[in-house]
Design a protein around this motif. Structure first.
Motif, PDB file in Angstrom:
ATOM      1  N   ILE A  31     -33.609 -28.179  34.231  1.00 42.70           N
ATOM      2  CA  ILE A  31     -34.227 -29.074  33.239  1.00 42.70           C
ATOM      3  C   ILE A  31     -35.200 -30.025  33.936  1.00 42.70           C
ATOM      4  O   ILE A  31     -36.314 -30.239  33.471  1.00 42.70           O
ATOM      5  CB  ILE A  31     -33.150 -29.842  32.443  1.00 42.70           C
ATOM      6  CG1 ILE A  31     -32.371 -28.876  31.536  1.00 42.70           C
ATOM      7  CG2 ILE A  31     -33.776 -30.978  31.624  1.00 42.70           C
ATOM      8  CD1 ILE A  31     -31.103 -29.468  30.916  1.00 42.70           C
ATOM      9  N   CYS A  34     -38.396 -28.515  34.529  1.00 48.52           N
ATOM     10  CA  CYS A  34     -39.024 -28.006  33.290  1.00 48.52           C
ATOM     11  C   CYS A  34     -39.001 -26.479  33.187  1.00 48.52           C
ATOM     12  O   CYS A  34     -39.994 -25.852  32.843  1.00 48.52           O
ATOM     13  CB  CYS A  34     -40.449 -28.535  33.154  1.00 48.52           C
ATOM     14  SG  CYS A  34     -40.501 -30.328  33.004  1.00 48.52           S
ATOM     15  N   PRO A  36     -37.674 -23.355  31.179  1.00 43.37           N
ATOM     16  CA  PRO A  36     -37.068 -23.008  29.887  1.00 43.37           C
ATOM     17  C   PRO A  36     -35.746 -22.263  30.095  1.00 43.37           C
ATOM     18  O   PRO A  36     -35.674 -21.366  30.937  1.00 43.37           O
ATOM     19  CB  PRO A  36     -38.097 -22.084  29.236  1.00 43.37           C
ATOM     20  CG  PRO A  36     -39.355 -22.284  30.017  1.00 43.37           C
ATOM     21  CD  PRO A  36     -38.948 -22.692  31.394  1.00 43.37           C
ATOM     22  N   SER A  58     -36.172 -36.614  31.268  1.00 39.50           N
ATOM     23  CA  SER A  58     -36.473 -35.257  30.796  1.00 39.50           C
ATOM     24  C   SER A  58     -36.371 -35.154  29.275  1.00 39.50           C
ATOM     25  O   SER A  58     -36.309 -34.051  28.722  1.00 39.50           O
ATOM     26  CB  SER A  58     -35.505 -34.254  31.436  1.00 39.50           C
ATOM     27  OG  SER A  58     -35.620 -34.271  32.837  1.00 39.50           O
ATOM     28  N   ASP A  60     -38.447 -35.571  26.733  1.00 36.52           N
ATOM     29  CA  ASP A  60     -39.485 -34.805  26.040  1.00 36.52           C
ATOM     30  C   ASP A  60     -39.228 -33.303  26.178  1.00 36.52           C
ATOM     31  O   ASP A  60     -39.292 -32.566  25.208  1.00 36.52           O
ATOM     32  CB  ASP A  60     -40.882 -35.116  26.594  1.00 36.52           C
ATOM     33  CG  ASP A  60     -41.319 -36.529  26.243  1.00 36.52           C
ATOM     34  OD1 ASP A  60     -40.645 -37.169  25.400  1.00 36.52           O
ATOM     35  OD2 ASP A  60     -42.324 -36.985  26.804  1.00 36.52           O
ATOM     36  N   PHE A  61     -38.933 -32.892  27.405  1.00 39.01           N
ATOM     37  CA  PHE A  61     -38.686 -31.469  27.665  1.00 39.01           C
ATOM     38  C   PHE A  61     -37.487 -30.979  26.858  1.00 39.01           C
ATOM     39  O   PHE A  61     -37.527 -29.909  26.256  1.00 39.01           O
ATOM     40  CB  PHE A  61     -38.460 -31.238  29.160  1.00 39.01           C
ATOM     41  CG  PHE A  61     -38.231 -29.789  29.502  1.00 39.01           C
ATOM     42  CD1 PHE A  61     -39.283 -28.886  29.462  1.00 39.01           C
ATOM     43  CD2 PHE A  61     -36.975 -29.326  29.848  1.00 39.01           C
ATOM     44  CE1 PHE A  61     -39.088 -27.542  29.771  1.00 39.01           C
ATOM     45  CE2 PHE A  61     -36.763 -27.987  30.150  1.00 39.01           C
ATOM     46  CZ  PHE A  61     -37.828 -27.093  30.114  1.00 39.01           C
ATOM     47  N   ASN A  64     -38.300 -30.477  23.069  1.00 42.14           N
ATOM     48  CA  ASN A  64     -39.322 -29.556  22.562  1.00 42.14           C
ATOM     49  C   ASN A  64     -38.831 -28.109  22.438  1.00 42.14           C
ATOM     50  O   ASN A  64     -39.627 -27.177  22.362  1.00 42.14           O
ATOM     51  CB  ASN A  64     -40.627 -29.648  23.373  1.00 42.14           C
ATOM     52  CG  ASN A  64     -40.452 -29.140  24.785  1.00 42.14           C
ATOM     53  OD1 ASN A  64     -39.438 -28.537  25.109  1.00 42.14           O
ATOM     54  ND2 ASN A  64     -41.443 -29.385  25.624  1.00 42.14           N
ATOM     55  N   ARG A 147     -38.709 -22.112  39.176  1.00 43.76           N
ATOM     56  CA  ARG A 147     -39.944 -22.613  38.542  1.00 43.76           C
ATOM     57  C   ARG A 147     -41.163 -21.871  39.099  1.00 43.76           C
ATOM     58  O   ARG A 147     -42.035 -21.428  38.359  1.00 43.76           O
ATOM     59  CB  ARG A 147     -40.040 -24.133  38.801  1.00 43.76           C
ATOM     60  CG  ARG A 147     -41.307 -24.812  38.349  1.00 43.76           C
ATOM     61  CD  ARG A 147     -41.352 -25.026  36.859  1.00 43.76           C
ATOM     62  NE  ARG A 147     -42.230 -24.056  36.236  1.00 43.76           N
ATOM     63  CZ  ARG A 147     -42.387 -23.918  34.912  1.00 43.76           C
ATOM     64  NH1 ARG A 147     -41.726 -24.700  34.091  1.00 43.76           N
ATOM     65  NH2 ARG A 147     -43.193 -23.025  34.431  1.00 43.76           N
TER      66      ARG A 147
END
Length: 171
Positions: A31, A34, A36, A58, A60-61, A64, A147
């Motif tokens: 997380i 970022c 998914p 985190s 916002d992440f 969404n 990532r």
């Protein structure tokens, strides 16, 4: 004499707890980077509710929709799940000399298995054949590597090649 089965049984809940803690820490690191994530299994909704409160940086992440809880699934549903995923994150149970069936099941369904390593797997699965290893000793690095893999997929399709090789090898 020593009652090995009794000792293992008495320590069972500690084992379950440690695995859950490690798994949660892995997801926390994903997380933060970022990445998914789709979470399958028991109680991840509870984890996500806590994460929304505790991981302010985190927020916002998390909001969404890139981290989702998909609920518990049956064994029969796994091939379809793997078939529709590019990568699957695995953590071996504490028998570290072998392999969990999640890895070959991911491979045979064209999904790269990202897993902590065992000598058994390192000796039997050739490099570049659908398996990528990470270390439980540096989960922040593991999340960063994942990532980077995601970023390189979009630019090079490298993971698809890994997945195809893994599928051939598993077959």
């Amino acid at each position: 004499g020593m009652d090995a089965a009794g000792i293992l049984q008495r320590n069972y809940m500690a084992d379950v707890y440690l695995q859950a803690v490690i798994r949660q820490e892995l997801v926390v690191q994903l997380i933060r980077k970022c990445v998914p994530v789709k979470l399958y299994g028991h109680n991840w909704d509870v984890f996500l509710a806590k994460a929304r409160i505790l991981m302010k940086d985190s927020a916002d992440f998390l909001e969404n929709g890139l981290v989702t809880y998909e609920g518990e699934v049956t064994y029969e549903e796994l091939p379809d799940i793997y078939n529709n995923a590019r990568m699957s994150l695995n953590q071996l149970p504490w028998f570290k000399m072998g392999m969990h069936d999640r890895t070959p099941l991911a491979m045979i369904n064209g999904c790269v298995s990202i897993t902590d390593e065992s000598r058994y797997m390192k000796e039997r699965i050739p490099d570049g054949c659908g398996v990528v290893y990470y270390s439980l000793e540096d989960m922040e690095k593991a999340a960063g590597d994942i990532r980077n893999m995601i970023d390189s997929v979009t630019s090079t399709g490298e993971t698809n090649i890994l997945a195809l090789r893994g599928m051939k090898f598993a077959e």
